[in-house]
Write a protein that holds these residues in place. Structure first.
Motif, PDB file in Angstrom:
ATOM      1  N   HIS A   1       0.799  -1.225   0.000  1.00  0.00           N
ATOM      2  CA  HIS A   1       0.000   0.000   0.000  1.00  0.00           C
ATOM      3  C   HIS A   1       0.829   1.271   0.000  1.00  0.00           C
ATOM      4  CE1 HIS A   1      -2.789  -3.027   1.290  1.00  0.00           C
ATOM      5  NE2 HIS A   1      -3.797  -2.193   1.259  1.00  0.00           N
ATOM      6  N   SER A   2       2.120   1.161   0.095  1.00  0.00           N
ATOM      7  CA  SER A   2       2.982   2.337   0.274  1.00  0.00           C
ATOM      8  C   SER A   2       3.219   3.057  -1.048  1.00  0.00           C
ATOM      9  CB  SER A   2       4.312   1.890   0.878  1.00  0.00           C
ATOM     10  OG  SER A   2       5.342   2.802   0.583  1.00  0.00           O
ATOM     11  N   TYR A   3       2.891   4.334  -1.044  1.00  0.00           N
ATOM     12  CA  TYR A   3       3.074   5.206  -2.218  1.00  0.00           C
ATOM     13  C   TYR A   3       4.524   5.178  -2.688  1.00  0.00           C
ATOM     14  CZ  TYR A   3       2.702   9.958  -4.392  1.00  0.00           C
ATOM     15  OH  TYR A   3       2.710  11.052  -5.208  1.00  0.00           O
ATOM     16  N   PHE A   4       5.457   5.365  -1.750  1.00  0.00           N
ATOM     17  CA  PHE A   4       6.867   5.439  -2.132  1.00  0.00           C
ATOM     18  C   PHE A   4       7.423   4.067  -2.493  1.00  0.00           C
ATOM     19  CE2 PHE A   4       6.083   9.358   0.172  1.00  0.00           C
ATOM     20  CZ  PHE A   4       6.645  10.283  -0.682  1.00  0.00           C
ATOM     21  N   SER A   5       6.874   3.009  -1.905  1.00  0.00           N
ATOM     22  CA  SER A   5       7.269   1.662  -2.341  1.00  0.00           C
ATOM     23  C   SER A   5       6.832   1.440  -3.786  1.00  0.00           C
ATOM     24  CB  SER A   5       6.622   0.586  -1.457  1.00  0.00           C
ATOM     25  OG  SER A   5       7.081   0.642  -0.134  1.00  0.00           O
TER      26      SER A   5
ATOM     27  N   GLN B   1      18.198   3.979   1.905  1.00  0.00           N
ATOM     28  CA  GLN B   1      16.852   4.341   2.371  1.00  0.00           C
ATOM     29  C   GLN B   1      16.444   5.648   1.732  1.00  0.00           C
ATOM     30  OE1 GLN B   1      16.239   6.861   5.363  1.00  0.00           O
ATOM     31  NE2 GLN B   1      14.151   6.767   4.550  1.00  0.00           N
ATOM     32  N   ASP B   2      15.229   5.750   1.304  1.00  0.00           N
ATOM     33  CA  ASP B   2      14.587   6.893   0.635  1.00  0.00           C
ATOM     34  C   ASP B   2      14.488   6.589  -0.861  1.00  0.00           C
ATOM     35  OD1 ASP B   2      13.862  10.050   1.171  1.00  0.00           O
ATOM     36  OD2 ASP B   2      14.495   9.636  -0.877  1.00  0.00           O
ATOM     37  N   SER B   3      13.269   6.746  -1.395  1.00  0.00           N
ATOM     38  CA  SER B   3      13.011   6.344  -2.778  1.00  0.00           C
ATOM     39  C   SER B   3      13.899   7.078  -3.783  1.00  0.00           C
ATOM     40  CB  SER B   3      11.535   6.556  -3.118  1.00  0.00           C
ATOM     41  OG  SER B   3      11.169   7.913  -2.988  1.00  0.00           O
ATOM     42  N   SER B   4      14.141   8.367  -3.565  1.00  0.00           N
ATOM     43  CA  SER B   4      14.986   9.122  -4.505  1.00  0.00           C
ATOM     44  C   SER B   4      16.428   8.637  -4.436  1.00  0.00           C
ATOM     45  CB  SER B   4      14.928  10.621  -4.196  1.00  0.00           C
ATOM     46  OG  SER B   4      13.604  11.085  -4.329  1.00  0.00           O
TER      47      SER B   4
ATOM     48  N   ASN C   1      12.302   3.623  10.180  1.00  0.00           N
ATOM     49  CA  ASN C   1      11.281   2.569  10.054  1.00  0.00           C
ATOM     50  C   ASN C   1      10.397   2.784   8.829  1.00  0.00           C
ATOM     51  OD1 ASN C   1       9.760   4.742  10.783  1.00  0.00           O
ATOM     52  ND2 ASN C   1       8.855   3.839  12.612  1.00  0.00           N
ATOM     53  N   THR C   2      10.796   3.681   7.942  1.00  0.00           N
ATOM     54  CA  THR C   2       9.980   3.921   6.750  1.00  0.00           C
ATOM     55  C   THR C   2      10.372   2.964   5.628  1.00  0.00           C
ATOM     56  OG1 THR C   2      11.486   5.590   5.864  1.00  0.00           O
ATOM     57  CG2 THR C   2       9.707   6.377   7.277  1.00  0.00           C
ATOM     58  N   VAL C   3       9.441   2.749   4.739  1.00  0.00           N
ATOM     59  CA  VAL C   3       9.715   2.004   3.514  1.00  0.00           C
ATOM     60  C   VAL C   3       9.504   2.966   2.341  1.00  0.00           C
ATOM     61  CG1 VAL C   3       9.120  -0.272   4.403  1.00  0.00           C
ATOM     62  CG2 VAL C   3       7.306   1.157   3.456  1.00  0.00           C
ATOM     63  N   PRO C   4      10.178   2.720   1.222  1.00  0.00           N
ATOM     64  CA  PRO C   4      10.992   1.567   0.881  1.00  0.00           C
ATOM     65  C   PRO C   4      12.436   1.703   1.382  1.00  0.00           C
ATOM     66  CG  PRO C   4      10.923   3.048  -0.987  1.00  0.00           C
ATOM     67  CD  PRO C   4      10.054   3.653   0.085  1.00  0.00           C
ATOM     68  N   GLN C   5      13.088   0.527   1.516  1.00  0.00           N
ATOM     69  CA  GLN C   5      14.524   0.484   1.747  1.00  0.00           C
ATOM     70  C   GLN C   5      15.079  -0.602   0.839  1.00  0.00           C
ATOM     71  OE1 GLN C   5      15.921   0.716   5.815  1.00  0.00           O
ATOM     72  NE2 GLN C   5      14.034   1.728   6.498  1.00  0.00           N
TER      73      GLN C   5
HETATM   74  N1  GSH Z   1      11.042  10.340   1.538  1.00  0.00           N
HETATM   75  C1  GSH Z   1      10.737   8.949   1.753  1.00  0.00           C
HETATM   76  C2  GSH Z   1       9.312   8.796   2.251  1.00  0.00           C
HETATM   77  C3  GSH Z   1       9.002   7.381   2.658  1.00  0.00           C
HETATM   78  C4  GSH Z   1       7.658   7.258   3.355  1.00  0.00           C
HETATM   79  O1  GSH Z   1       7.030   8.251   3.745  1.00  0.00           O
HETATM   80  N2  GSH Z   1       7.211   6.034   3.506  1.00  0.00           N
HETATM   81  C5  GSH Z   1       5.974   5.748   4.208  1.00  0.00           C
HETATM   82  C6  GSH Z   1       5.143   4.750   3.461  1.00  0.00           C
HETATM   83  S1  GSH Z   1       4.614   5.381   1.903  1.00  0.00           S
HETATM   84  C7  GSH Z   1       6.294   5.125   5.536  1.00  0.00           C
HETATM   85  O2  GSH Z   1       7.113   4.235   5.593  1.00  0.00           O
HETATM   86  N3  GSH Z   1       5.676   5.616   6.618  1.00  0.00           N
HETATM   87  C8  GSH Z   1       5.915   5.032   7.936  1.00  0.00           C
HETATM   88  C9  GSH Z   1       4.676   4.561   8.582  1.00  0.00           C
HETATM   89  O3  GSH Z   1       3.598   4.799   8.057  1.00  0.00           O
HETATM   90  O4  GSH Z   1       4.825   3.877   9.623  1.00  0.00           O
HETATM   91  C10 GSH Z   1      10.970   8.186   0.452  1.00  0.00           C
HETATM   92  O5  GSH Z   1      10.905   8.791  -0.627  1.00  0.00           O
HETATM   93  O6  GSH Z   1      11.254   6.971   0.505  1.00  0.00           O
END
Ligand code: GSH
Length: 137
Positions: free
Chosen positions: A9-13, A68-71, A54-58
């Motif tokens: 469901h993750s936008y950045f994933s 870590q970080d989509s860019s 703890n954010t995705v994607p990695q």
């Molecule tokens: N700047 C980061 C943003 C990543 C981000 O915001 N990921 C969200 C999911 S789309 C996330 O992991 N949020 C943590 C959470 O909801 O626990 C990127 O581009 O990867």
């Protein structure tokens, strides 16, 4: 191979998954990649210790490098696998290169607002269409 730690469901994933699929289909990603669901256990036991986040994607590269970080992930892979390029060459097409990064930043920082609004608005009781069940997964 590369290991993408992501959520469905993750936008950045989704951004990175689409990129990696494109590169792989063009035979432009060397060893290829596998998409690994970032479970709470993997986040606590692997992702946070490796990246502090703890954010995705990695992404784990074949040599163990952690990104870590989509860019950052896309820039890392482009440096390692420049063909076919997804960003115009700054030496040959500087304006197109800047435009490409501007589109990315627009999508990353501003298109998430309507994207997340649509995700949650259409999960409210009584809304139609309704994808609450999908979000509940
Ligand atoms: N700047 C980061 C943003 C990543 C981000 O915001 N990921 C969200 C999911 S789309 C996330 O992991 N949020 C943590 C959470 O909801 O626990 C990127 O581009 O990867």
């Amino acid at each position: 191979m590369y290991r993408l730690f992501s959520w469905e469901h993750s936008y950045f994933s989704g951004k990175v998954r689409a990129y990696l699929r494109y590169k792989q289909r063009c035979d432009g990603l060397g060893p290829g990649f596998e998409d690994v669901l970032a479970t709470p256990e993997l986040i606590a036991g692997l992702l946070v210790p490796r990246s502090g986040s703890n954010t995705v994607p990695q992404l784990q590269a074949p040599d163990g490098t952690w990104v870590q970080d989509s860019s950052e992930i896309i820039d890392f892979c482009e440096a390692a696998h420049p063909s076919p390029a997804v960003v115009p060459d700054p030496a040959r097409a500087p304006r197109q290169c800047i435009a490409s990064y501007l589109i990315e930043i627009l999508a990353d920082e501003w298109m998430v607002v309507p994207a997340f609004w649509e995700r949650w608005y259409f999960s409210e009781d009584g809304r139609s269409p309704n994808h609450c069940a999908f979000n509940e997964q």
